[in-house]
Design a protein around this motif. Structure first.
Motif, PDB file in Angstrom:
ATOM      1  N   ALA A   1      94.141  41.164 138.766  1.00 52.48           N
ATOM      2  CA  ALA A   1      94.381  42.094 139.872  1.00 52.48           C
ATOM      3  C   ALA A   1      95.839  42.050 140.315  1.00 52.48           C
ATOM      4  O   ALA A   1      96.467  43.095 140.514  1.00 52.48           O
ATOM      5  CB  ALA A   1      93.452  41.771 141.037  1.00 52.48           C
ATOM      6  N   ILE A   2      96.392  40.853 140.466  1.00 49.07           N
ATOM      7  CA  ILE A   2      97.767  40.812 140.997  1.00 49.07           C
ATOM      8  C   ILE A   2      98.756  41.338 139.967  1.00 49.07           C
ATOM      9  O   ILE A   2      99.713  42.043 140.305  1.00 49.07           O
ATOM     10  CB  ILE A   2      98.144  39.405 141.512  1.00 49.07           C
ATOM     11  CG1 ILE A   2      99.411  39.517 142.359  1.00 49.07           C
ATOM     12  CG2 ILE A   2      98.358  38.400 140.389  1.00 49.07           C
ATOM     13  CD1 ILE A   2      99.599  38.439 143.362  1.00 49.07           C
ATOM     14  N   MET A   3      98.488  41.066 138.688  1.00 55.62           N
ATOM     15  CA  MET A   3      99.402  41.593 137.674  1.00 55.62           C
ATOM     16  C   MET A   3      99.320  43.116 137.622  1.00 55.62           C
ATOM     17  O   MET A   3     100.334  43.798 137.506  1.00 55.62           O
ATOM     18  CB  MET A   3      99.084  40.980 136.304  1.00 55.62           C
ATOM     19  CG  MET A   3      99.505  39.522 136.219  1.00 55.62           C
ATOM     20  SD  MET A   3      99.498  38.870 134.537  1.00 55.62           S
ATOM     21  CE  MET A   3      97.847  38.312 134.390  1.00 55.62           C
ATOM     22  N   LEU A   4      98.098  43.611 137.744  1.00 62.19           N
ATOM     23  CA  LEU A   4      97.901  45.055 137.729  1.00 62.19           C
ATOM     24  C   LEU A   4      98.576  45.704 138.933  1.00 62.19           C
ATOM     25  O   LEU A   4      99.226  46.749 138.817  1.00 62.19           O
ATOM     26  CB  LEU A   4      96.401  45.340 137.743  1.00 62.19           C
ATOM     27  CG  LEU A   4      95.981  46.687 137.164  1.00 62.19           C
ATOM     28  CD1 LEU A   4      96.291  46.727 135.673  1.00 62.19           C
ATOM     29  CD2 LEU A   4      94.505  46.936 137.427  1.00 62.19           C
ATOM     30  N   ALA A   5      98.458  45.063 140.101  1.00 64.17           N
ATOM     31  CA  ALA A   5      99.044  45.619 141.320  1.00 64.17           C
ATOM     32  C   ALA A   5     100.558  45.758 141.159  1.00 64.17           C
ATOM     33  O   ALA A   5     101.140  46.797 141.489  1.00 64.17           O
ATOM     34  CB  ALA A   5      98.710  44.725 142.508  1.00 64.17           C
ATOM     35  N   VAL A   6     101.187  44.714 140.636  1.00 64.73           N
ATOM     36  CA  VAL A   6     102.644  44.771 140.453  1.00 64.73           C
ATOM     37  C   VAL A   6     103.007  45.856 139.454  1.00 64.73           C
ATOM     38  O   VAL A   6     103.954  46.629 139.645  1.00 64.73           O
ATOM     39  CB  VAL A   6     103.187  43.395 139.996  1.00 64.73           C
ATOM     40  CG1 VAL A   6     104.664  43.496 139.639  1.00 64.73           C
ATOM     41  CG2 VAL A   6     102.980  42.358 141.074  1.00 64.73           C
ATOM     42  N   GLU A   7     102.218  45.954 138.390  1.00 62.76           N
ATOM     43  CA  GLU A   7     102.485  46.943 137.358  1.00 62.76           C
ATOM     44  C   GLU A   7     102.381  48.371 137.922  1.00 62.76           C
ATOM     45  O   GLU A   7     103.225  49.218 137.640  1.00 62.76           O
ATOM     46  CB  GLU A   7     101.473  46.723 136.224  1.00 62.76           C
ATOM     47  CG  GLU A   7     101.899  47.204 134.868  1.00 62.76           C
ATOM     48  CD  GLU A   7     103.223  46.653 134.392  1.00 62.76           C
ATOM     49  OE1 GLU A   7     103.506  45.456 134.660  1.00 62.76           O
ATOM     50  OE2 GLU A   7     103.994  47.408 133.782  1.00 62.76           O
ATOM     51  N   ILE A   8     101.347  48.598 138.723  1.00 68.23           N
ATOM     52  CA  ILE A   8     101.176  49.939 139.297  1.00 68.23           C
ATOM     53  C   ILE A   8     102.333  50.267 140.232  1.00 68.23           C
ATOM     54  O   ILE A   8     102.905  51.362 140.203  1.00 68.23           O
ATOM     55  CB  ILE A   8      99.826  50.039 140.043  1.00 68.23           C
ATOM     56  CG1 ILE A   8      98.691  50.041 139.007  1.00 68.23           C
ATOM     57  CG2 ILE A   8      99.750  51.302 140.903  1.00 68.23           C
ATOM     58  CD1 ILE A   8      97.312  49.952 139.620  1.00 68.23           C
ATOM     59  N   PHE A   9     102.723  49.278 141.029  1.00 67.85           N
ATOM     60  CA  PHE A   9     103.857  49.471 141.930  1.00 67.85           C
ATOM     61  C   PHE A   9     105.097  49.880 141.132  1.00 67.85           C
ATOM     62  O   PHE A   9     105.809  50.814 141.486  1.00 67.85           O
ATOM     63  CB  PHE A   9     104.107  48.172 142.706  1.00 67.85           C
ATOM     64  CG  PHE A   9     105.395  48.168 143.478  1.00 67.85           C
ATOM     65  CD1 PHE A   9     105.487  48.823 144.696  1.00 67.85           C
ATOM     66  CD2 PHE A   9     106.510  47.511 142.985  1.00 67.85           C
ATOM     67  CE1 PHE A   9     106.672  48.825 145.403  1.00 67.85           C
ATOM     68  CE2 PHE A   9     107.703  47.518 143.683  1.00 67.85           C
ATOM     69  CZ  PHE A   9     107.792  48.175 144.900  1.00 67.85           C
TER      70      PHE A   9
END
Lengths: 290, 240, 647
Positions: free
Chosen positions: A149-157
């Motif tokens: 989740a946190i990696m995905l969140a940064v990627e989306i940002f």
């Protein structure tokens, strides 16, 4: 066979933790070509601050506070250790200063929380679930999903927001990004905040599964670096694959050979990858212009 | 619009610019020509803040920008399309263009009509429209140059610096670049142009400066420089 | 070396020798032994950190390998001291190579992390390989018995002192030889070093192995000094201490490591005594305040610059009075010291002292050996190391394709260079000329195509082996060894003329002296040839731009090349200088060298090139004599861009 499957499952949870820390290395390396040698200590501080906080509130409420703390710690590291060295263009400088901050953090943590390992109360039931005879701790599932989740969140940002694009632009070409009106110094500070934040998050994720203490960060940080190198410092997919590889290698070595040797395969793999393909298994080698 | 007084700049201990003064009036195209190693690119980098000038004074719109960092200078309204294009290789064409408008999308410059400007850039460079979702690193050299120019224009700059826009391009594309520069000139955009093709640059410019070993050796209206025998001999190709 | 230096060295050794009679207390003698042992290790570490410029976090482990080699040999096989010590050196050097061969393919932070990983692995292995090392329990060893006499702590002091003096001597000799110069060169400009035929990778490994061997010596001495070793000694903290010592003492000096050793050995003693710590930290704070006041009043520094160090030292002093027990905070203090040293004493104590002396007595400081030889015309030229056996074409590049991402910087280019000619390579900016240079010298590996030089296939060979085969070059963006003098730059180019070994260098054998003198005469003559005789002892970075380019030519000629690649030699030269350059290139051709010339000044190209190749957009668009090319329609179009019809 069942034992091997069991070892692989435990290796996956461990590997995802390595992946998250390695992801943090990538964030700062992309924007400033620097690494925080105290990445493991950022994780350790996150875990210990989290431990102190869960005395007053529940686990889920504590997480945002730990994230904020991690970000602030990252800003501190960047301002004290990295920014002055970047100004004088001294690679030796930032390597030494981030190392020295790391040993200071460790020492301070020892003096605040003591030298003994502490147990972190698990927010989820500690009885394992059974899948086809393989036992999985609920916390291990949380680790895997939390890390993704946190990696995905940064990627989306990075992909969707203009500020995220500014971060990518800075990683591509810092000088050109400056010409776009992007304050690249702020971007680098921000990447440190983000990097330490993910490490702190990894800390509170892993803490309930292991023992928590001032020395927990050193080896985790080092092995995550191995993961970053094995996967490639510029490949998001690479750290996940590298993390899983290392996590599984570690649990199997620990079981089949001896727990004393469990740290060896990862570090050995690091030396091997550097000898064969320094850019990492998934990394692209960059041609230096003369 | 842009005024440079007695600019000195150095790499390490070696001084490259020994006191350059020049002026870019509003709505005009000024070109800076000179041989390789004369200091053209260094001048551009010193103006846009990519390197700190050793001494001298730079002002944009009457505001002193000497010693400011490049991002502040950009937000003051100066766009620089650097030598070697420097597009953001792992971002799409559209993202590259949007980043050109970064101060407008965040803070520092009035927002205006960013979407409309994006459309207008695509009208100016139809090749970019065809490739709007492609990564910039996969474009050809000519397309990257269009992108670099388009990205700089997205700032809605008061002054546009173009450094060697024709570098490494096939002759047909060079012509295309100059056509666009002429088009921009007709829209009233203030430009400072550095070019290796001196003749072409003097054809489009209103005024020219000749840089030699870090000094301005000659300057004057473009027409006049074109007919100056010394300039012809040195920079327009001795054979012609 | 001047007689003052010699006398002061002898005096220093005498003082060191009488110290145990002044402080006979075994505790002090033991401290001095440890200082000596650490100083040995640090002299070796400085080769890697100071000269090669890499951070090694693996030296505690190398120290441990040395210790355990001696320990295990003594404990398991009862090998005598005089055999165990050399064995430790060899074994540790071997491990150094084992680490360096993969690790030195990378540098900077990667290398630091890899050495850290190595350190961790070694510590685990020492702990786990119980059958050999006795694991966490450690090993006990006795000091040797010589001629029936049991060596005491005081005797041992003299053994360590002898080892230290020997190490100092050897390290000094090596660093002052061509090998040391190669270390400095590769730190300054790795690319230029490779293109001078000095393999950066090879010499880095060399430095690392040397450094490891010295660490092995220190480790084995440590074993016999302590008489008990256990795995926990060789931990991360020790590595950090070693690095702190090297940078605090002062890199690239011999005294620095010794100062550093004194500091890190005494530090724990200071920190265990809270009263002493309070006195010292208060002293430092007072000094810093005084210095800050002095600096601000003399306008050498601003209040803002001084604020942080002031704050840190004051907090340190104040904390001494709040803390009961300082040992707990030992690592924090080390950390703060490293931060302080990196920011405020980047050149260490020795660098700081040197700066002060430089201000008041600049004649006392000699950063570089002054070379007084004057060159002459007779010693400028030499025959190539590899005779030219190609007839016709000296170099042939076939269908060279160089792709960067989507960009074809060179697209199927063929290039034939006839022996003994000056071959011009021209084209607009970005047309691929410099890329071609980099492909020919091995800096880029071509995506496709084949290069034959002197009848040998050199496609994909390393830059240093291509240089050794006889291709020398200059760089468009000057790549000199900035911190070296002009003549030292040329001497790096002459590296291949030094055939003597490390041992020759250590013992200054006649062979070593002969080669050294010959190289100096040759270097001076080359400087004379390019007209830089009077600037021979000036640091390269202080030369004007045009002179730097000439120095690059001299350095390239030192390689005794059969093919010389000049990348825009006239850029930054004034008109009279350009005339001289043309004469120089003509002379180079007269002496049988083949030249490839990239140039923008058309007058230069037209007056000296036998053949000219024109590149545009990564493709060859014309080739022929200067006159032919100049009237070629395609060339005119390429050069004048879209302006032909407009003009």
């Amino acid at each position: 066979m069942e034992i091997l499957a069991q070892l692989i499952v435990s290796g996956i949870a461990l590997g995802m933790i390595y992946a998250v820390i390695a992801f943090g290395y990538q964030l700062t390396f992309a924007t400033s070509s620097t690494l925080n040698f105290g990445q493991g200590e950022a994780l350790m501080l996150g875990a210990l601050v989290g431990l102190s906080l869960v005395g007053y509130m529940n686990y889920w409420l504590m997480i945002p506070l730990v994230l904020i703390f991690g970000a602030m710690q990252g800003v501190f590291v960047e301002r004290v250790a990295v920014l002055p060295a970047l100004k004088t263009k001294s690679e030796f400088g930032w390597i030494m200063t981030t190392i020295s901050l790391a040993i200071i953090f460790k020492n301070v943590a020892e003096n605040i929380w003591g030298r003994d390992d502490l147990t972190f109360p698990s927010p989820l039931p500690t009885s394992p679930l059974q899948f086809f005879g393989i036992r999985v701790l609920p916390m291990e599932i949380l680790v895997v999903f939390g890390a993704l989740a946190i990696m995905l969140a940064v990627e989306i940002f990075n992909r969707k927001s203009i500020y995220g694009k500014a971060v990518v632009a800075t990683s591509n070409d810092r000088d050109a990004a400056g010409l776009m009106g992007i304050n690249t110094g702020m971007v680098i500070t921000f990447s440190y905040a983000l990097s330490s934040m993910t490490a702190a998050f990894a800390g509170v994720l892993v803490a309930p599964l292991t023992l928590t203490g001032a020395t927990m960060g050193v080896v985790l940080g080092l092995k995550a670096f191995a993961v970053a190198i094995i996967g490639g410092l510029n490949s998001g997919m690479g750290v996940i694959v590298g993390g899983l590889l290392l996590g599984i290698a570690e649990t199997t070595t620990g079981y089949y050979i001896s727990t004393g040797y469990k740290d060896v395969p990862g570090l050995f793999l690091l030396l091997l990858v550097l000898a064969i393909k320094p850019a990492g298994m998934f990394g692209k080698s960059v041609i230096k212009k003369v | 619009m842009l005024e440079i007084q007695n600019l000195h700049a150095a790499y390490g201990k070696v001084e490259v610019l020994h006191g350059i003064s020049l002026e870019v009036p509003k709505g005009k195209v000024v070109t800076l020509i000179g041989s390789n190693g004369a200091g053209k690119t260094t001048t551009m980098r010193a103006i846009s803040g990519m390197i700190k000038p050793a001494s001298g004074r730079l002002s944009l719109n009457g505001i002193d920008i000497t010693g400011m960092s490049s991002n502040k200078i950009a937000r003051s309204g100066l766009a620089h399309s650097p030598e070697g294009r420097r597009v953001f290789a792992t971002l799409s064409v559209t993202d590259n263009l949007l980043l050109g408008a970064f101060p407008r999308l965040t803070f520092g410059r009035p927002r205006g009509d960013v979407e409309g400007d994006l459309k207008r850039i695509f009208d100016l460079f139809p090749r970019l429209k065809e490739r709007e979702n492609q990564l910039a690193g996969t474009l050809s050299g000519g397309e990257q140059q269009m992108l670099a120019m388009g990205r700089a224009l997205m700032l809605n700059p008061d002054v546009l610096l173009l450094d060697e826009p024709s570098m490494g391009l096939a002759p047909l594309l060079v012509e295309e670049v100059f056509r666009i520069i002429r088009e921009l000139k007709s829209r009233g955009i203030t430009m400072l142009l550095v070019e290796q093709f001196a003749a072409a640059a003097l054809n489009v410019a209103d005024y020219g400066y000749v840089l030699e070993n870090g000094h301005i050796s000659v300057h004057g209206p473009a027409e006049q420089l074109k007919n100056d025998p010394a300039v012809r001999e040195a920079y327009l190709g001795a054979a012609h | 070396m001047s007689w003052i230096n010699k006398i002061s060295i002898v005096l220093a050794i005498i003082v060191a020798a009488v110290l145990p009679t002044i402080w006979p207390n075994p505790y002090y003698v033991h401290l001095m032994v440890i200082i000596g042992i650490y100083a040995i290790l640090l002299l070796g570490l400085d080769i890697v950190v100071g000269y090669v410029g890499e951070v090694s976090l693996g030296h505690a482990a190398l120290f441990g390998i040395g210790s355990y080699t001696a320990g295990v040999l003594h404990f398991q096989l009862a090998v005598p001291f005089l055999l165990a010590v050399p064995a430790s050196i060899v074994v540790t050097a071997f491990f150094g190579a084992l680490l360096a061969l993969p690790a030195l393919r990378v540098n900077g932070p990667y290398l630091a992390m890899v050495t850290l990983a190595f350190g961790t692995i070694i510590q685990i292995l020492i702990n786990e390989m119980t059958f050999l090392t006795n694991g966490p329990l450690g090993l006990s060893i006795r000091k040797p018995i010589w001629f029936g006499h049991q060596i005491t702590g005081a005797d041992y002091y003299y053994i360590v002192l002898a080892a230290l003096v020997l190490t100092l001597f050897v390290v000094q000799r090596i660093l002052k030889s061509h090998i040391g110069r190669a270390f400095e060169a590769l730190h300054d400009s790795p690319i230029a070093t490779d293109c001078m035929g000095v393999s950066v990778y090879g010499y880095k490994v060399y430095a690392f192995v040397l450094s490891a061997g010295i660490a092995g010596l220190a480790g084995s001495l440590f074993t016999y000094s302590e008489e008990y070793i256990s795995p926990n000694t060789y931990n991360f903290e020790l590595t950090i201490l070693f690095l702190l010592a090297v940078i605090m003492g002062g890199r690239k000096t011999r005294i620095g490591p010794m100062l550093g050793a004194i500091i890190i050995v005494m530090l724990p003693n200071v920190l265990s005594d809270i009263e002493l710590f309070r006195t010292i930290s208060t002293g430092i704070a007072v000094f810093t305040v005084a210095y800050a006041v002095y600096a601000v009043t003399t306008r050498q520094g601003t209040v803002r610059q001084m604020l942080l160090p002031l704050l840190v030292t004051l907090v340190l002093a104040a904390s001494g009075y709040f803390m009961e027990n300082i040992t707990e905070h030992r690592l924090t203090i080390f950390g703060v010291m490293i931060l302080f040293v990196v920011y405020y004493l980047p050149n260490g104590i020795m660098g700081f002292l040197r700066r002060i002396v430089l201000k008041y007595r600049p004649q006392w400081i000699h950063r570089h050996e002054i070379v007084a030889e004057l060159g002459d015309d007779a010693h400028v030229w030499s025959v190539p190391d590899h005779p030219v056996n190609a007839s016709g074409y000296l170099l042939e590049a076939k269908n060279i394709l160089m792709q960067f991402g989507g960009l074809k910087a060179l697209n199927e280019v063929n290039l034939q260079i006839t022996k003994g000619t000056v071959h011009g390579l021209i084209g607009p900016n970005g047309s691929g000329k410099s890329t071609m240079m980099n492909v020919l010298t091995g800096i880029y590996k071509p995506t496709a195509g084949k290069i034959e030089f002197n009848r040998k296939n050199i496609t994909g060979a390393s830059p240093s082996s291509i240089a050794a085969a006889g291709i020398a070059r200059t760089f468009q963006n000057v790549q000199l060894f900035g911190e070296m003098t002009a003549i030292e730059n040329v001497l790096v180019g002459l590296h291949h003329t030094y055939r003597h070994s490390l041992l020759d260098a250590v013992f200054h054998t006649p062979r070593c002296r002969k080669e050294k003198n010959a190289a100096r005469l040759r270097a001076a003559s080359l400087l004379h040839f390019v007209g830089l005789s009077d600037l021979a002892n000036e640091e390269a970075r202080n030369l004007p731009y045009g002179k730097q380019r000439l120095l690059e030519i001299a350095r390239a000629l030192a390689l005794n090349p059969s093919l010389l690649l000049l990348d825009e030699p006239a850029a930054g030269l004034t008109a009279p200088d350009i005339k001289e350059l043309i004469a120089m290139i003509n002379k180079i051709r007269e002496h049988g060298l083949t030249v490839i010339l990239i140039e923008h000044h058309m007058d230069v190209v037209m007056s000296i090139c036998d053949t000219v190749t024109v590149l545009d957009f990564g493709q060859k668009i014309a080739e022929g004599t200067a006159a032919e090319v100049q009237s070629d329609e395609k060339v005119i179009e390429a050069y004048l861009g879209g302006s032909v019809e407009a003009a």
